[in-house]
Design an enzyme around this catalytic site. Structure first.
Site, PDB file in Angstrom:
ATOM      1  N   HIS A   1       0.839  -1.191   0.000  1.00 21.59           N
ATOM      2  CA  HIS A   1       0.000   0.000   0.000  1.00 21.59           C
ATOM      3  C   HIS A   1       0.878   1.247   0.000  1.00 21.59           C
ATOM      4  O   HIS A   1       2.088   1.165   0.193  1.00 21.59           O
ATOM      5  CB  HIS A   1      -0.895   0.021   1.251  1.00 21.59           C
ATOM      6  CG  HIS A   1      -0.134   0.150   2.525  1.00 21.59           C
ATOM      7  ND1 HIS A   1       0.586  -0.893   3.084  1.00 21.59           N
ATOM      8  CD2 HIS A   1       0.057   1.216   3.349  1.00 21.59           C
ATOM      9  CE1 HIS A   1       1.165  -0.482   4.198  1.00 21.59           C
ATOM     10  NE2 HIS A   1       0.860   0.798   4.384  1.00 21.59           N
TER      11      HIS A   1
ATOM     12  N   ASP B   1       0.814   5.111   1.944  1.00 21.05           N
ATOM     13  CA  ASP B   1       0.148   5.803   3.045  1.00 21.05           C
ATOM     14  C   ASP B   1      -0.612   6.994   2.472  1.00 21.05           C
ATOM     15  O   ASP B   1      -0.105   7.698   1.604  1.00 21.05           O
ATOM     16  CB  ASP B   1       1.159   6.270   4.089  1.00 21.05           C
ATOM     17  CG  ASP B   1       1.792   5.108   4.837  1.00 21.05           C
ATOM     18  OD1 ASP B   1       1.190   4.018   4.883  1.00 21.05           O
ATOM     19  OD2 ASP B   1       2.892   5.298   5.393  1.00 21.05           O
TER      20      ASP B   1
ATOM     21  N   HIS C   1       4.791   0.264  -0.024  1.00 20.93           N
ATOM     22  CA  HIS C   1       5.546  -0.564   0.913  1.00 20.93           C
ATOM     23  C   HIS C   1       4.638  -1.636   1.506  1.00 20.93           C
ATOM     24  O   HIS C   1       3.420  -1.626   1.295  1.00 20.93           O
ATOM     25  CB  HIS C   1       6.178   0.304   2.011  1.00 20.93           C
ATOM     26  CG  HIS C   1       5.188   1.117   2.789  1.00 20.93           C
ATOM     27  ND1 HIS C   1       4.603   2.262   2.297  1.00 20.93           N
ATOM     28  CD2 HIS C   1       4.669   0.958   4.029  1.00 20.93           C
ATOM     29  CE1 HIS C   1       3.775   2.769   3.184  1.00 20.93           C
ATOM     30  NE2 HIS C   1       3.791   1.990   4.253  1.00 20.93           N
TER      31      HIS C   1
ATOM     32  N   ARG D   1       7.743  -8.032  15.642  1.00 23.61           N
ATOM     33  CA  ARG D   1       8.068  -6.673  15.181  1.00 23.61           C
ATOM     34  C   ARG D   1       7.020  -5.722  15.758  1.00 23.61           C
ATOM     35  O   ARG D   1       5.827  -5.987  15.692  1.00 23.61           O
ATOM     36  CB  ARG D   1       8.039  -6.606  13.655  1.00 23.61           C
ATOM     37  CG  ARG D   1       8.252  -5.220  13.084  1.00 23.61           C
ATOM     38  CD  ARG D   1       8.151  -5.235  11.558  1.00 23.61           C
ATOM     39  NE  ARG D   1       8.099  -3.898  11.005  1.00 23.61           N
ATOM     40  CZ  ARG D   1       9.140  -3.103  10.798  1.00 23.61           C
ATOM     41  NH1 ARG D   1      10.355  -3.532  11.104  1.00 23.61           N
ATOM     42  NH2 ARG D   1       8.982  -1.894  10.304  1.00 23.61           N
TER      43      ARG D   1
END
Length: 185
Positions: free
Chosen positions: A53, A55, A111, A121
């Protein structure tokens, strides 16, 4: 937050507060988000933590717990892993709103997050967004440099968000706001 002023200056805009005004408004649509990705399912396996996607906001500022997983899409369509960083570094993504404001001169970064580490993470992301009522359009100083050709029509941040929520994550959510001139170039 000095980065919006530095971006405006770096783009050669006379109005150095062009971006800062949008993210520092008392009714800005900025937010802070914490993401948690579990460790990889099995050694050697990789799973999608968050699909590809861009942002939507102006910029996103990310800090993670020095665990790999973030990948960016290169111009040729291949994916490159962003190395995990043990230092107190931040990753800054240009968003769709910045792409429209700069008339495509600054591109939003496609990304994704892949779960590939043996440890979880965690990332903290600040999304710098304009107020919902804000009318977004390519900044005149940047349109003038392209012979007056606008790649995006005017739209409000609310219109963008409404349109984006109707699409799939990986789609070009700015496509709806491109002008005919942008679509043919």
């Amino acid at each position: 937050m000095h980065s919006p002023r530095l971006m405006a200056e770096g783009l050669g805009l006379d109005d150095h507060a062009a971006f800062a005004r949008l993210v520092q408004a008392s009714d800005s649509d900025s937010m802070l988000r914490v993401n948690h990705y579990p460790p990889r399912p099995e050694p050697g396996q990789v799973a999608t933590g968050f699909g590809e996607h861009t942002d939507p906001q102006i910029v996103s500022v990310l800090r993670s717990n020095a665990t790999s997983g973030l990948e960016i899409c290169l111009r040729d369509g291949t994916w490159a892993a962003v190395p995990a960083d043990d230092a107190a570094s931040f990753f800054v993504n240009a968003g769709d709103a910045l792409q429209a404001l700069t008339n495509g001169r600054v591109r939003s970064v496609r990304h994704r997050v892949m779960v590939s580490s043996a440890r979880p993470r965690v990332s903290v992301v600040f999304f710098a967004g304009p107020p919902l009522r804000e009318r977004l359009a390519p900044l005149p100083g940047l349109v003038d440099r392209e012979g007056g050709r606008r790649r995006y029509r005017d739209f409000t941040w609310r219109e963008y968000k409404t349109s984006a929520f109707r699409t799939k994550l990986a789609e070009n959510r700015l496509g709806y706001f491109e002008t005919t001139a942008a679509a043919t170039s």
